[in-house]
Design a protein around this motif. Structure first.
Motif, PDB file in Angstrom:
ATOM      1  N   ASN A 144      14.276  44.219 -34.172  1.00 11.53           N
ATOM      2  CA  ASN A 144      14.577  44.528 -35.563  1.00 11.53           C
ATOM      3  C   ASN A 144      13.334  44.359 -36.428  1.00 11.53           C
ATOM      4  OD1 ASN A 144      16.135  45.313 -37.696  1.00 11.53           O
ATOM      5  ND2 ASN A 144      17.576  43.628 -37.569  1.00 11.53           N
ATOM      6  N   HIS A 169      11.237  47.243 -38.686  1.00  9.93           N
ATOM      7  CA  HIS A 169      10.741  47.114 -40.063  1.00  9.93           C
ATOM      8  C   HIS A 169       9.226  47.283 -40.139  1.00  9.93           C
ATOM      9  CE1 HIS A 169      14.345  46.382 -42.367  1.00  9.93           C
ATOM     10  NE2 HIS A 169      14.801  45.791 -41.286  1.00  9.93           N
ATOM     11  N   SER A 226      11.008  45.687 -46.631  1.00 10.47           N
ATOM     12  CA  SER A 226      10.815  45.692 -45.178  1.00 10.47           C
ATOM     13  C   SER A 226       9.803  44.643 -44.737  1.00 10.47           C
ATOM     14  CB  SER A 226      10.387  47.078 -44.687  1.00 10.47           C
ATOM     15  OG  SER A 226      11.517  47.870 -44.429  1.00 10.47           O
ATOM     16  N   LEU A 265      11.790  41.495 -44.686  1.00 10.90           N
ATOM     17  CA  LEU A 265      12.702  41.503 -43.543  1.00 10.90           C
ATOM     18  C   LEU A 265      11.949  41.341 -42.224  1.00 10.90           C
ATOM     19  CD1 LEU A 265      15.239  44.194 -44.742  1.00 10.90           C
ATOM     20  CD2 LEU A 265      15.640  41.735 -44.471  1.00 10.90           C
ATOM     21  N   ILE A 271      11.319  37.669 -42.000  1.00 10.32           N
ATOM     22  CA  ILE A 271      12.570  36.947 -41.751  1.00 10.32           C
ATOM     23  C   ILE A 271      13.015  37.111 -40.309  1.00 10.32           C
ATOM     24  CG2 ILE A 271      15.052  36.940 -42.280  1.00 10.32           C
ATOM     25  CD1 ILE A 271      14.202  37.556 -45.225  1.00 10.32           C
ATOM     26  N   TRP A 272      12.987  38.346 -39.792  1.00  9.96           N
ATOM     27  CA  TRP A 272      13.453  38.579 -38.413  1.00  9.96           C
ATOM     28  C   TRP A 272      12.504  37.947 -37.399  1.00  9.96           C
ATOM     29  CZ3 TRP A 272      17.779  38.714 -39.872  1.00  9.96           C
ATOM     30  CH2 TRP A 272      18.373  39.702 -40.642  1.00  9.96           C
ATOM     31  N   THR A 284      21.318  32.647 -40.427  1.00  8.58           N
ATOM     32  CA  THR A 284      21.210  33.967 -39.795  1.00  8.58           C
ATOM     33  C   THR A 284      22.579  34.457 -39.329  1.00  8.58           C
ATOM     34  OG1 THR A 284      18.976  33.431 -39.077  1.00  8.58           O
ATOM     35  CG2 THR A 284      20.038  35.280 -37.992  1.00  8.58           C
TER      36      THR A 284
END
Length: 129
Positions: free
Chosen positions: A16, A20, A49, A52, A55-56, A86
């Protein structure tokens, strides 16, 4: 068991994050994220993005650390909290991707992704008190 699930979930989050990263670089995969409004994300949306992506990546590292596959002492203090947050996010993502998005691609790809990772994350959380 926790180690295997941690690897699966971490890889999913890293994939993921890769999605991004590709969106940040201008690849035409915007229909899979953020409501699918854009095919190529405009610059202002790429900032989301970037966040993100970070974060991912952190989430993936947290799962690996929690499963004791890597050892990062800083994460030891808050990896369970990150995994709980999460998991809660994934719960809401199931519904937003499944029912609120107008993008068919996001609905068909990201909803099952969120559902599977949510279930696996719950197994990790409730199976390891």
């Amino acid at each position: 068991m926790i180690e295997i699930l941690s690897i699966i979930i971490a890889i999913s989050f890293f994939l993921n994050a890769l999605l991004h990263l590709l969106l940040i670089l201008g690849f035409p995969f915007g229909e899979y994220v953020l409501g699918g409004k854009y095919i190529v994300l405009p610059f202002k949306v790429r900032i989301i993005s970037i966040l993100l992506f970070l974060i991912w990546t952190i989430a993936g590292i947290s799962y690996l650390n929690y499963g004791q596959l890597i050892h990062i002492p800083v994460f030891n203090h808050f990896d369970r909290i990150l995994i709980i947050l999460t998991t809660i996010f994934l719960f809401f993502a199931i519904f937003s991707n499944g029912f609120l998005t107008k993008s068919e691609k996001e609905r068909k790809v990201m909803t099952p992704f969120s559902l599977v990772i949510f279930v696996l994350s719950c197994i990790i959380l409730f199976g390891s008190f």
